[in-house]
Design an enzyme around this catalytic site. Structure first.
Site, mmCIF file in Angstrom:
data_model
loop_
_atom_site.group_PDB
_atom_site.id
_atom_site.type_symbol
_atom_site.label_atom_id
_atom_site.label_comp_id
_atom_site.label_asym_id
_atom_site.label_seq_id
_atom_site.Cartn_x
_atom_site.Cartn_y
_atom_site.Cartn_z
ATOM 1 N N TRP A 79 -71.004 -27.715 -10.500
ATOM 2 C CA TRP A 79 -70.953 -27.955 -11.935
ATOM 3 C C TRP A 79 -72.016 -28.981 -12.298
ATOM 4 O O TRP A 79 -72.439 -29.775 -11.463
ATOM 5 C CB TRP A 79 -69.567 -28.433 -12.369
ATOM 6 N N GLU A 122 -69.531 -45.671 -11.165
ATOM 7 C CA GLU A 122 -70.280 -44.472 -10.774
ATOM 8 C C GLU A 122 -71.784 -44.652 -10.995
ATOM 9 O O GLU A 122 -72.601 -44.169 -10.196
ATOM 10 C CB GLU A 122 -69.784 -43.254 -11.563
ATOM 11 N N GLU A 160 -72.792 -37.084 -6.260
ATOM 12 C CA GLU A 160 -72.173 -38.201 -6.969
ATOM 13 C C GLU A 160 -72.922 -38.558 -8.260
ATOM 14 O O GLU A 160 -72.324 -39.028 -9.225
ATOM 15 C CB GLU A 160 -72.119 -39.427 -6.052
ATOM 16 N N HIS A 163 -71.564 -37.637 -11.681
ATOM 17 C CA HIS A 163 -70.364 -38.274 -12.231
ATOM 18 C C HIS A 163 -70.713 -39.291 -13.309
ATOM 19 O O HIS A 163 -70.168 -39.258 -14.419
ATOM 20 C CB HIS A 163 -69.567 -38.950 -11.109
ATOM 21 N N GLU A 213 -63.500 -43.405 -1.266
ATOM 22 C CA GLU A 213 -63.477 -42.072 -1.870
ATOM 23 C C GLU A 213 -62.051 -41.711 -2.301
ATOM 24 O O GLU A 213 -61.861 -41.089 -3.348
ATOM 25 C CB GLU A 213 -64.024 -41.030 -0.892
ATOM 26 N N THR A 216 -61.329 -43.668 -5.557
ATOM 27 C CA THR A 216 -61.935 -43.096 -6.766
ATOM 28 C C THR A 216 -61.269 -41.771 -7.129
ATOM 29 O O THR A 216 -61.133 -41.444 -8.314
ATOM 30 C CB THR A 216 -63.446 -42.900 -6.583
ATOM 31 N N ASP A 245 -64.338 -33.703 -6.810
ATOM 32 C CA ASP A 245 -65.481 -34.040 -5.949
ATOM 33 C C ASP A 245 -65.134 -35.176 -4.996
ATOM 34 O O ASP A 245 -65.468 -35.143 -3.802
ATOM 35 C CB ASP A 245 -66.673 -34.474 -6.807
ATOM 36 N N GLU A 246 -64.494 -36.211 -5.540
ATOM 37 C CA GLU A 246 -64.169 -37.379 -4.718
ATOM 38 C C GLU A 246 -63.233 -36.985 -3.572
ATOM 39 O O GLU A 246 -63.352 -37.500 -2.454
ATOM 40 C CB GLU A 246 -63.526 -38.473 -5.571
ATOM 41 N N HIS A 249 -65.277 -35.356 -0.858
ATOM 42 C CA HIS A 249 -66.057 -36.359 -0.127
ATOM 43 C C HIS A 249 -65.151 -37.204 0.773
ATOM 44 O O HIS A 249 -65.537 -37.580 1.876
ATOM 45 C CB HIS A 249 -66.811 -37.250 -1.115
#
Length: 380
Positions: A79, A122, A160, A163, A213, A216, A245-246, A249
């Protein structure tokens, strides 16, 4: 020193010199301030990993390629911030912005403080890439190194980066926040850096990133929940996709530490205990807006009160990692490593007791202005 020549010559005295020296010193201090952390940084310990262990990470190159890089997404399948924002090329752009602002008007000020704090964290991404590239044995030695470790660091950074971009643009469009104050805070923060106390040691560094990670992931997930409660489903979607996403990761970093426990359980548990004794410093702990030396503490107090990120979450993350890495089941440890194992496993209940006391104190917390929201008052 006194010079009393003709009137065309300036008359100097010791007092004049002292005043001028003081003025110069003040000017120098003010020039240094943007690049000086507002709080004392811990004594720096560097390169604490024995050099022979660097070979361990070189031997893990193939493992990293097969087990780490699979947690990256191809760029074409990722995205992008524009997927969630009004399209500036569309004829309906202004109507979309009006709708966004109408939804944003329902979000309380304290929620914006938490959201801005997350966004600023971020946006300090250059610092985090720098931190990863301090780690011996895994750093990107050239800036475009083909090693699996270096590829991971660059691609993780690229993922990242979306974000902060997305949250920044969203907040700009709301009209509810002081973007100049926010931008100053970001510049101060990147200039100040961070002090995670990882000592160039990848064991410590990857334990830190595993913890962060997940932190977050929790924080963005909770801001998504709050946005949904106040009717901003688009903001909830934004925070939710970042949290996703976090989480991915987090899975990658915890796999690295899981492998280290398999290869070198004694030193890995010692590293885990060491990081927990130091306490995991949040990435934006040197946050500063040009006037509030305790800005991070104030932001954290608001996040704690709202349930965005709390001391209980800290304990839950630790408990999760203890279970994820099966720390309680480790056997054949050295006496020192056994003590570290006992310490780490007994820590979550102690932290939860401290959290309960902190929650009681928070009920009497004062309100204070935040520059990020035009100095409107928010309860801590």
């Amino acid at each position: 020193m006194v010079n009393r020549k003709m009137s065309k010559i300036t008359v100097w005295s010791d007092v004049d010199v002292d005043v001028d020296c003081y003025r110069c010193l003040r000017e120098v201090e003010s020039l240094k301030k943007p690049f000086t952390p507002p709080r004392e940084v811990h004594v720096q310990v560097t390169h604490s990993m024995p050099p022979e262990k660097i070979e361990l990470f070189k031997s893990m190159e193939n493992w990293a390629e097969e087990n780490l890089l699979i947690h990256l997404k191809p760029v074409e399948k990722c995205w992008q911030p524009q997927d969630f924002l009004p399209d500036p090329a569309s004829e309906g752009f202004y109507d979309e912005v009006k709708e966004l602002r109408a939804r944003a008007s329902e979000i309380p000020d304290d929620h914006y403080v938490a959201l801005v704090g997350d966004m600023i964290t971020e946006e300090a991404l250059p610092t985090y890439q720098t931190m990863l590239n301090t780690l011996d044995g895994v750093r990107d030695e050239s800036g475009a190194s083909p090693t699996s470790w270096a590829i991971w660091t660059r691609a993780w950074t690229a993922e990242e980066n979306r974000h902060g971009d997305l949250l920044n643009k969203y907040l700009y469009l709301t009209g509810r926040v002081d973007m100049r104050a926010i931008e100053k805070t970001i510049q101060y923060l990147i200039g100040s850096g961070m002090d995670p106390r990882t000592e160039n040691h990848p064991y410590l560094g990857f334990i830190y990133t595993s913890f962060q990670e997940r932190a977050t992931f929790i924080s963005h997930g909770n801001t998504a929940r709050l946005a949904k409660e106040h009717g901003d489903l688009k903001l909830a979607q934004i925070c939710g996709i970042i949290a996703s996403d976090e989480k991915r990761h987090e899975t990658a970093y915890t796999k690295i530490v899981e492998k280290l426990f398999e290869i070198d359980p004694n030193d890995t548990i010692l590293g885990f205990a060491d990081m927990m004794k130091k306490k995991i410093a949040m990435p934006a702990h040197l946050m500063y807006d040009g006037r509030d030396d305790n800005l991070f503490d104030h932001f954290s107090a608001v996040a704690q009160r709202l349930g965005v990120y709390t001391a209980r979450d800290y304990a839950d993350i630790l408990e999760f990692l203890v279970g994820r890495w099966q720390v309680e089941k480790l056997t054949g440890l050295s006496p020192e490593a056994q003590k570290a194992q006992d310490y780490v496993c007994s820590l979550p209940p102690r932290i939860r007791r401290l959290e309960e006391r902190a929650r009681e104190r928070a009920k009497q917390a004062p309100s204070m202005p935040f520059s990020w929201i035009f100095d409107r008052q928010v309860q801590l």
